[in-house]
Design a protein around this motif. Structure first.
Motif, PDB file in Angstrom:
ATOM      1  N   GLN A  90     -10.762  -1.575  -0.707  1.00 45.00           N
ATOM      2  CA  GLN A  90     -11.124  -2.324  -1.791  1.00 45.00           C
ATOM      3  C   GLN A  90     -10.362  -3.291  -2.597  1.00 45.00           C
ATOM      4  N   GLY A  91      -9.022  -2.858  -2.373  1.00 47.17           N
ATOM      5  CA  GLY A  91      -7.995  -3.962  -2.876  1.00 47.17           C
ATOM      6  C   GLY A  91      -7.263  -2.983  -3.793  1.00 47.17           C
ATOM      7  N   TYR A  92      -7.126  -1.760  -3.958  1.00 53.38           N
ATOM      8  CA  TYR A  92      -6.217  -0.763  -4.947  1.00 53.38           C
ATOM      9  C   TYR A  92      -4.960  -0.790  -3.961  1.00 53.38           C
ATOM     10  N   THR A  93      -3.790  -0.665  -4.650  1.00 51.98           N
ATOM     11  CA  THR A  93      -2.614  -0.811  -4.004  1.00 51.98           C
ATOM     12  C   THR A  93      -2.080   0.653  -3.759  1.00 51.98           C
ATOM     13  N   PHE A  94      -2.344   1.691  -4.500  1.00 56.98           N
ATOM     14  CA  PHE A  94      -1.663   2.971  -4.337  1.00 56.98           C
ATOM     15  C   PHE A  94      -3.001   3.901  -4.559  1.00 56.98           C
ATOM     16  N   ALA A  95      -3.053   5.167  -3.896  1.00 58.21           N
ATOM     17  CA  ALA A  95      -4.072   6.327  -4.026  1.00 58.21           C
ATOM     18  C   ALA A  95      -3.364   7.588  -3.993  1.00 58.21           C
ATOM     19  N   SER A  96      -3.597   8.453  -4.798  1.00 59.52           N
ATOM     20  CA  SER A  96      -3.414   9.640  -4.724  1.00 59.52           C
ATOM     21  C   SER A  96      -4.263  10.596  -4.235  1.00 59.52           C
ATOM     22  N   ILE A  97      -4.114  11.543  -3.505  1.00 62.21           N
ATOM     23  CA  ILE A  97      -5.136  12.478  -2.627  1.00 62.21           C
ATOM     24  C   ILE A  97      -5.285  14.069  -3.130  1.00 62.21           C
TER      25      ILE A  97
ATOM     26  N   ALA B 162      -2.167  -1.353  -8.787  1.00 58.32           N
ATOM     27  CA  ALA B 162      -3.520  -0.596  -9.219  1.00 58.32           C
ATOM     28  C   ALA B 162      -3.537   0.683  -8.537  1.00 58.32           C
ATOM     29  N   GLY B 163      -3.710   1.695  -9.082  1.00 53.61           N
ATOM     30  CA  GLY B 163      -3.845   3.024  -8.502  1.00 53.61           C
ATOM     31  C   GLY B 163      -4.944   3.960  -8.683  1.00 53.61           C
ATOM     32  N   ILE B 164      -5.390   5.005  -8.024  1.00 51.12           N
ATOM     33  CA  ILE B 164      -6.294   5.679  -8.305  1.00 51.12           C
ATOM     34  C   ILE B 164      -6.378   7.013  -7.708  1.00 51.12           C
TER      35      ILE B 164
ATOM     36  N   PRO C 211       0.781  -1.125   0.059  1.00 47.32           N
ATOM     37  CA  PRO C 211      -0.074   0.016  -0.127  1.00 47.32           C
ATOM     38  C   PRO C 211       0.810   1.367  -0.137  1.00 47.32           C
ATOM     39  N   LEU C 212       0.453   2.218  -0.916  1.00 46.94           N
ATOM     40  CA  LEU C 212       1.194   3.418  -0.980  1.00 46.94           C
ATOM     41  C   LEU C 212       0.083   4.459  -1.022  1.00 46.94           C
ATOM     42  N   LEU C 213       0.464   5.709  -0.306  1.00 47.36           N
ATOM     43  CA  LEU C 213      -0.160   6.996  -0.415  1.00 47.36           C
ATOM     44  C   LEU C 213       0.380   8.037  -1.056  1.00 47.36           C
TER      45      LEU C 213
ATOM     46  N   THR D  25     -13.781  -1.526 -10.390  1.00 45.33           N
ATOM     47  CA  THR D  25     -13.717  -2.598  -9.713  1.00 45.33           C
ATOM     48  C   THR D  25     -13.176  -3.650 -10.852  1.00 45.33           C
ATOM     49  N   ASP D  26     -13.252  -3.431 -12.097  1.00 46.77           N
ATOM     50  CA  ASP D  26     -12.894  -4.341 -13.097  1.00 46.77           C
ATOM     51  C   ASP D  26     -11.496  -3.872 -13.453  1.00 46.77           C
ATOM     52  N   ILE D  27     -11.059  -2.497 -13.337  1.00 48.98           N
ATOM     53  CA  ILE D  27      -9.650  -2.201 -13.390  1.00 48.98           C
ATOM     54  C   ILE D  27      -8.932  -3.050 -12.330  1.00 48.98           C
ATOM     55  N   ARG D  28      -9.288  -2.864 -11.086  1.00 48.78           N
ATOM     56  CA  ARG D  28      -8.590  -3.452 -10.057  1.00 48.78           C
ATOM     57  C   ARG D  28      -8.241  -4.969 -10.074  1.00 48.78           C
TER      58      ARG D  28
END
Length: 253
Positions: free
Chosen positions: A226-233, A210-212, A15-17, A197-200
């Motif tokens: 939900q299963g994404y491994t990284f996310a930008s805020i 998978a990031g979002i 996990p990465l933020l 969901t499909d992308i993840r």
């Protein structure tokens, strides 16, 4: 975090933020880079920065000493990608990837021969990513944005592209791609969430990250759950405006 550490965590789906920067304000970017985010992404596509802004932003992130610097480049163009990497970016986020061929083009632009076609001119990146080409190839990550109807249609082939480290959801364009009249259109919420969901799931099946992009920390936490491994805020400009507005409202009340 070193660039090699960031690439390893990304590829092993830890996990990465991250935080999103659209302003050409290196002092502010440096302060953001000291807060504990795993990466700061500079937006070279829609952000208010030119190449000098990207370079200064990456230098500011490095000065912060904690986060890795990523760049969303303006196009899937080898010269554009190469310049971002030469500036010292640990990762590039490449927009508007529609096909596996598009993804392969992006990957090749981030790798020195024989793995790709990146021109050798490391500039300041050589301080952190080499200078041996093989070391730079290992420490450099490339992410393909999934944000178009064609990208969704070719999702599994894109995720299977050799050398691709991950995919990244651009929610605004993705919403339009699934029929929304505007970003965040509630009329397509169900369809949009299914695409997310499909992308993840496609990324997980391919064994890539998978990031979002997300508007706030609560949404980022939900996407990771939900299963994404990284996310930008959010972004620095959005938060500057919101915080200033909140203070103004509090003072007037």
């Amino acid at each position: 975090m070193t660039t090699a550490e960031f690439a390893h965590k990304l590829r092993t789906r830890q996990p990465l933020l991250g935080y999103w920067s659209v302003l050409d304000a290196p002092v502010a970017t440096e302060r953001l880079a000291r807060l504990g985010y795993d990466y700061i992404a500079i937006d070279g596509q829609h952000g208010l920065v030119g190449y000098t802004g990207i370079l200064n932003g990456i230098m500011a992130i490095d000065a912060g000493g904690q986060a890795a610097g990523a760049v969303r480049v303006e196009a899937n163009d080898p010269a554009t990608i190469g310049r971002a990497l030469d500036a010292g970016a640990a990762a590039v986020i490449v927009p508007l990837i529609d096909t596996a061929d598009d993804a392969a083009t992006a990957v090749a632009a981030t790798r020195y021969p024989p793995e790709g076609n990146r021109s050798y001119g490391p500039m300041r990146s050589g301080l952190r990513l080499g200078p041996r080409p093989a070391e730079a190839n290992t420490a450099t990550a490339v992410l393909a944005m999934i944000e178009t109807s064609r990208g969704l249609a070719n999702l599994h082939d894109i995720c299977a592209t050799p050398g691709l480290d991950g995919v990244y959801v651009g929610p605004s364009d993705l919403c339009l791609a699934v029929g929304g009249a505007f970003p965040g259109d509630p009329a397509v919420t169900e369809t949009f969430e299914q695409a997310v969901t499909d992308i993840r799931q496609a990324a997980a099946q391919a064994g890539i990250a998978a990031g979002i992009h997300t508007p706030d920390g609560d949404t980022a936490a939900r996407r990771l759950t939900q299963g994404y491994t990284f996310a930008s805020i959010a972004s620095d400009l959005v938060h500057l405006e919101k915080t200033a507005a909140n203070h103004l409202n509090a003072a007037r009340s």
